[in-house]
Design a protein around this motif. Structure first.
Motif, PDB file in Angstrom:
ATOM      1  N   ILE A  73       5.081   4.772  -8.915  1.00 46.22           N
ATOM      2  CA  ILE A  73       4.374   4.732  -7.628  1.00 46.22           C
ATOM      3  C   ILE A  73       3.081   5.539  -7.722  1.00 46.22           C
ATOM      4  O   ILE A  73       2.042   5.138  -7.179  1.00 46.22           O
ATOM      5  CB  ILE A  73       5.290   5.241  -6.493  1.00 46.22           C
ATOM      6  N   ILE A  74       3.146   6.659  -8.436  1.00 45.87           N
ATOM      7  CA  ILE A  74       1.928   7.466  -8.657  1.00 45.87           C
ATOM      8  C   ILE A  74       0.883   6.641  -9.400  1.00 45.87           C
ATOM      9  O   ILE A  74      -0.303   6.620  -9.036  1.00 45.87           O
ATOM     10  CB  ILE A  74       2.280   8.755  -9.437  1.00 45.87           C
ATOM     11  N   SER A  75       1.313   5.905 -10.443  1.00 47.22           N
ATOM     12  CA  SER A  75       0.388   5.051 -11.210  1.00 47.22           C
ATOM     13  C   SER A  75      -0.181   3.931 -10.348  1.00 47.22           C
ATOM     14  O   SER A  75      -1.379   3.627 -10.418  1.00 47.22           O
ATOM     15  CB  SER A  75       1.113   4.450 -12.419  1.00 47.22           C
ATOM     16  N   ALA A  76       0.680   3.323  -9.527  1.00 45.12           N
ATOM     17  CA  ALA A  76       0.228   2.232  -8.653  1.00 45.12           C
ATOM     18  C   ALA A  76      -0.786   2.742  -7.631  1.00 45.12           C
ATOM     19  O   ALA A  76      -1.758   2.040  -7.304  1.00 45.12           O
ATOM     20  CB  ALA A  76       1.418   1.599  -7.947  1.00 45.12           C
ATOM     21  N   ALA A  77      -0.568   3.946  -7.106  1.00 46.49           N
ATOM     22  CA  ALA A  77      -1.501   4.527  -6.131  1.00 46.49           C
ATOM     23  C   ALA A  77      -2.881   4.706  -6.745  1.00 46.49           C
ATOM     24  O   ALA A  77      -3.909   4.418  -6.109  1.00 46.49           O
ATOM     25  CB  ALA A  77      -0.963   5.867  -5.625  1.00 46.49           C
ATOM     26  N   LYS A  78      -2.929   5.172  -7.990  1.00 42.60           N
ATOM     27  CA  LYS A  78      -4.208   5.318  -8.693  1.00 42.60           C
ATOM     28  C   LYS A  78      -4.887   3.973  -8.864  1.00 42.60           C
ATOM     29  O   LYS A  78      -6.086   3.818  -8.625  1.00 42.60           O
ATOM     30  CB  LYS A  78      -3.976   5.943 -10.086  1.00 42.60           C
ATOM     31  N   GLU A  79      -4.112   3.014  -9.296  1.00 44.47           N
ATOM     32  CA  GLU A  79      -4.654   1.676  -9.566  1.00 44.47           C
ATOM     33  C   GLU A  79      -5.168   0.998  -8.298  1.00 44.47           C
ATOM     34  O   GLU A  79      -6.216   0.345  -8.309  1.00 44.47           O
ATOM     35  CB  GLU A  79      -3.555   0.820 -10.208  1.00 44.47           C
ATOM     36  N   LEU A  80      -4.454   1.168  -7.191  1.00 39.39           N
ATOM     37  CA  LEU A  80      -4.817   0.500  -5.938  1.00 39.39           C
ATOM     38  C   LEU A  80      -5.779   1.319  -5.081  1.00 39.39           C
ATOM     39  O   LEU A  80      -6.325   0.812  -4.093  1.00 39.39           O
ATOM     40  CB  LEU A  80      -3.552   0.192  -5.128  1.00 39.39           C
TER      41      LEU A  80
END
Length: 436
Positions: A73-80
């Motif tokens: 979720i941390i990675s997805a937040a960065k990406e989005l």
């Protein structure tokens, strides 16, 4: 009633902890993206289990969680370019929409990690106090070798697991098999704990949620076969350490999904999102296709299977339509609490849906024959209603309103009087209303 218990690798007579009541927990998704059709198999499978247990007269309490704190979720937040909470909220909403689109029951409890942080802190603290966990530089690890039955679910021995775990060993761990209960983090979302800022380990949340919702032990714990090790094994280890039990009396695991004979994976490009899979087909078709394979076996998606399921769905739907017309015209009633010993005989053997679908098609054939021959058919439609309800198949069992009944009678009259032009016009109207 017998259930295949993965903990013992055998069929076992089902005996709930409390007479007449069942507690059931199924591992839910990590909400960092849209779920794939593989994630929907446990949803559909345990929705059927829930519905059958209700049919059997049990009071069922069903929980399935959201992993809403996770490195993905941390990675997805960065990406989005949004916050972790926004990512979690977005994909929880999307998942619930998927569940609804597959016509699955709304689950009784949908706990999240973020709302259980205090429970997780208390749980880890108890494990540390009992010497089953230890803190190193802000991380907390579970001592696997202190649990004598570790590996019981996945049929692994500690020696076998140790020999395969000595690659890239975390130097903080006392033993390569020890797993994180709490992780110190330096980026993304962090939460204050007794051991410093960080996030909980994945394997702790479910056992904590089960204990918080239901107590130390539940009747049924379910999930995909890929969760057996290490996730479910580690849940059992923590429950053994703290409560001296296997967390659940019955562990159920559904098989994985293949696409045209190959296991579904992103790397092979045969990865199908749940929301995309259902776009050109309805939920009944998907469920009929899926239930033609026993839940414990791999489910192989093929065009031929989907086409066959579409055809089956149409046969069932058309038979029900014809029956509902006759029921409406003759002012009959469906018994929506109907019990059929044949259904029990089939489903009491570990939820044998392939045999139940075969029985359903026999009933559809008998229903059609009796409707044509003007024979009594009400028991057949009662049985069909019961089966479709258990399988979560959605058909229209509503009686026609008075205007529709009169329109249908007019159509029959025009046909008998050989006024085919008027009959065809009325027929088209009946089709447009979904009656024919």
């Amino acid at each position: 009633m017998k259930i295949y218990n993965s903990l013992k690798n055998e069929l076992e007579e089902f005996k709930p902890i409390e007479d007449g009541k069942v507690t059931m927990y199924v591992c839910g998704p990590t909400v960092y993206n849209y779920v794939h059709i593989g994630n929907m198999r446990p949803v559909i499978t345990f929705d059927m289990v829930y519905k059958y247990l209700k049919y059997k007269g049990y009071e069922v309490k069903y929980a399935s969680n959201f992993t809403d704190i996770n490195p993905k979720i941390i990675s997805a937040a960065k990406e989005l370019g949004i916050t972790e909470r926004e990512v979690a909220d977005k994909f929880i909403k999307a998942y619930l929409e998927d569940v609804a689109s597959y016509n699955c029951t709304d689950i009784d409890y949908k706990p999240t990690v973020i709302e259980n942080l205090d429970n997780i802190f208390a749980f880890i603290t108890k494990l540390i106090e009992k010497d089953y966990a230890y803190e190193v530089d802000g991380d907390v690890y579970f001592r696997v070798n202190k649990v004598k039955d570790y590996g019981i679910l996945s049929n692994n021995t500690l020696d076998e697991l140790e020999s395969g775990a000595r690659v890239d060993v975390d130097p903080k761990k006392e033993d390569p098999l020890d797993f994180a209960l709490w992780r110190k983090t330096t980026e993304g979302e962090q939460f204050k704990s007794p051991w410093g800022m960080g996030i909980p380990g994945w394997h702790t949340e479910c056992v904590v949620m089960i204990n918080s919702l239901f107590g130390e032990k539940i009747d049924i714990h379910g999930g995909g076969v890929d969760l057996k090790f290490p996730h479910h094994e580690n849940e059992i280890a923590q429950s053994m350490a703290l409560n001296n039990n296997f967390l659940a009396n019955y562990w159920m695991h559904n098989g994985h999904i293949n696409v045209e004979g190959t296991k579904m994976s992103k790397s092979l490009g045969n990865f199908i999102l749940a929301k995309d899979f259902i776009k050109d087909k309805d939920a009944n078709t998907v469920k009929l296709a899926m239930f033609k394979t026993h839940y414990r076996l791999p489910f192989n998606i093929t065009e031929e299977l989907i086409d066959e399921a579409k055809s089956l769905n149409e046969k069932i739907e058309n038979a029900i339509k014809q029956a509902m017309i006759d029921i409406s015209v003759n002012n009959l009633e469906i018994d929506k609490n109907f019990k059929d010993n044949k259904i029990d005989e089939i489903m009491d053997e570990d939820f044998n849906t392939p045999n139940l679908i075969s029985y359903l098609l026999e009933l559809v054939k008998e229903l059609n024959t009796n409707l044509r021959q003007k024979k009594d058919y009400i028991d057949f439609i009662n049985k069909i209603y019961t089966i479709t309800k258990i399988l979560g198949l959605k058909y229209n069992y509503d009686k026609l309103d008075e205007d529709s009944i009169n329109l249908y009678k007019e159509w029959l009259l025009k046909r008998s009087n050989k006024d085919f032009e008027s009959a065809d016009r009325i027929r088209q109207e009946l089709i447009s209303k979904g009656i024919l």
